[in-house]
Design an enzyme around this catalytic site. Structure first.
Site, PDB file in Angstrom:
ATOM      1  CD1 TRP A 176      -2.195  -2.238   1.614  1.00 39.76           C
ATOM      2  CD2 TRP A 176      -2.997  -1.121  -0.146  1.00 39.76           C
ATOM      3  NE1 TRP A 176      -3.207  -2.987   1.061  1.00 39.76           N
ATOM      4  CE2 TRP A 176      -3.710  -2.335  -0.018  1.00 39.76           C
ATOM      5  CE3 TRP A 176      -3.329  -0.263  -1.200  1.00 39.76           C
ATOM      6  CZ2 TRP A 176      -4.736  -2.702  -0.896  1.00 39.76           C
ATOM      7  CZ3 TRP A 176      -4.356  -0.630  -2.075  1.00 39.76           C
ATOM      8  CH2 TRP A 176      -5.040  -1.826  -1.913  1.00 39.76           C
ATOM      9  CG  ASP A 197      -3.351   4.163   3.984  1.00 37.02           C
ATOM     10  OD1 ASP A 197      -4.454   4.076   4.559  1.00 37.02           O
ATOM     11  OD2 ASP A 197      -3.032   3.465   2.994  1.00 37.02           O
ATOM     12  CE  LYS A 202      -8.430  -2.727   4.647  1.00 40.56           C
ATOM     13  NZ  LYS A 202      -9.309  -2.994   3.537  1.00 40.56           N
TER      14      LYS A 202
HETATM   15  N1  PMP Z   1      -4.355   1.467   2.099  1.00 43.29           N
HETATM   16  C1  PMP Z   1      -4.457   0.368   2.873  1.00 43.29           C
HETATM   17  C2  PMP Z   1      -3.540   0.234   4.060  1.00 43.29           C
HETATM   18  C3  PMP Z   1      -5.408  -0.616   2.571  1.00 43.29           C
HETATM   19  O1  PMP Z   1      -5.522  -1.697   3.327  1.00 43.29           O
HETATM   20  C4  PMP Z   1      -6.247  -0.445   1.447  1.00 43.29           C
HETATM   21  C5  PMP Z   1      -7.319  -1.431   1.074  1.00 43.29           C
HETATM   22  N2  PMP Z   1      -7.157  -2.706   1.475  1.00 43.29           N
HETATM   23  C6  PMP Z   1      -6.083   0.702   0.665  1.00 43.29           C
HETATM   24  C7  PMP Z   1      -5.142   1.641   1.029  1.00 43.29           C
HETATM   25  C8  PMP Z   1      -6.943   0.954  -0.537  1.00 43.29           C
HETATM   26  O2  PMP Z   1      -8.199   1.279  -0.092  1.00 43.29           O
HETATM   27  P1  PMP Z   1      -9.409   1.576  -1.069  1.00 43.29           P
HETATM   28  O3  PMP Z   1      -9.799   0.259  -1.639  1.00 43.29           O
HETATM   29  O4  PMP Z   1     -10.430   2.170  -0.138  1.00 43.29           O
HETATM   30  O5  PMP Z   1      -8.948   2.534  -2.092  1.00 43.29           O
END
Ligand code: PMP
Length: 346
Positions: free
Chosen positions: A89, A158, A182
């Protein structure tokens, strides 16, 4: 998973929300009922996370991935930013920020196979960086910072997979953001908590829906928000408060993750590769000594009601995501299944 009382209340209110004879999804986002529910949800979030008055709370669509672009567009005033790379991520956040800014990666854990976080004090942030971005919890690798970096530039984080999982001092951050899907409810919103003085400096070409100032001014309703997501968020926040707030969440999450790590560490059949100090309380990846048994393990787990255990394709093996709503009994059921599987397969 979501807390059962939340799902039951939503079910109850699906055809008659607040005595209106319809669901929240059918009401206008401009209605008195929704506008006051939305404002109350923000107040509850402020209470749950102890958000100081000097911070704005903004709800934006586009999930956390949208914030990978919104952060550089809103905060990148110097034209450059620093990032820490601890996994899939943060890597995506870096790639997106590079579309807007000169990005320097000041700590990179790729060489470890993303199994750790940088040691305190092991990296330096260039003076001209607008901010330092990091990912407190890497959802795929199950790698979590055990500390908040102490730096001279605003900190951007994040929090998607660890928000409200324990107490956090919001005042240490310039901006923190998280997708709702989440610990807070269904997908559809990103929660952005941003310090006042960082709002209002977005690049001129920033689309209005990504501009923190425009969104804050419009109470996050520049356009139609996903009202059902916002509604469930409000119910989840009530549930967190009922349970004893983030302090109680933290105690539960620590106990849940300790139980699973202790079991894995005591076994020669299962393994978790993450350095101990960087182990996530929310996402616990583990491998079987013999990966030929992975499919049998997952099939049996499914039969036992233990679902979504397949690890991300980049890591393989299994991953137990044990967010706030997962009770200790759920973790114990997994441990019992793992023990029985080992006994019969070994
Ligand atoms: N950052 C993290 C730490 C995540 O776990 C996720 C999704 N699993 C995301 C970003 C991306 O999130 P989204 O699908 O809401 O764009």
């Amino acid at each position: 998973m979501l807390p059962l009382p939340v799902l039951e209340q939503a079910k109850e209110e699906l055809t008659d929300w607040q005595g209106l004879g319809m669901s929240v999804m059918e009401d206008s986002h401009r209605s008195k009922a929704f506008v006051s529910f939305a404002a109350a949800a923000e107040d509850k979030l402020r209470r749950v996370m102890s958000i100081p008055d000097s911070y704005r709370v903004v709800f934006q669509q586009g999930g956390a991935s949208g914030q990978f672009a919104a952060v550089p567009m809103n905060l990148g005033t110097t034209g450059s930013a620093a990032y820490i790379n601890t996994g899939q991520w943060s890597k995506k956040a870096v790639a997106e920020a590079r579309k807007f800014l000169d990005v320097s990666v000041v700590a990179d854990e790729a060489a470890s196979g993303y199994t750790t976080t940088p040691v305190v004090g092991s990296f330096e942030v260039p003076e001209n960086a607008s901010y330092l971005h990091y990912t407190p919890n890497e959802t795929i690798g199950g790698v979590e910072f055990e500390y908040v970096p102490d730096v001279d530039v605003p900190l951007a984080a994040d929090f998607s997979s660890t928000i409200a999982s324990r107490p956090v001092d919001v005042s240490k951050f310039g901006v923190m953001y998280a997708g709702t899907q989440k610990n807070f409810g269904p997908a559809g919103l990103a929660i952005v908590i941003v310090r006042d003085d960082l709002v209002g400096n977005a690049r001129p070409e920033t689309p209005t829906i990504w501009d923190y100032a425009a969104m804050a001014k419009a109470d996050s309703m520049v356009n139609t928000p996903p009202t059902f997501t916002w509604y469930i968020l409000g119910l989840v926040l009530d549930w967190i408060l009922d349970q004893g707030g983030v302090e109680a969440m933290g105690r539960r999450n620590k106990a849940k993750s300790d139980a699973l790590y202790d079991y894995i560490d005591a076994s020669t059949f299962y393994a978790n590769r993450v350095e101990r100090r960087s182990r996530s309380w929310m996402n616990i990846p583990f491998t079987l000594a013999n990966s030929d048994l992975d499919a049998t393990f997952l099939a049996g787990a499914g039969d036992a009601g233990l679902t979504n255990l397949k690890g991300h394709r980049s890591v393989g093996g299994m991953r137990a995501s044990i967010y706030n709503a997962m009770p200790m009994e759920g973790v114990q059921a997994l441990i019992d299944y793992m023990r029985e599987f080992e006994r019969t397969a070994a």
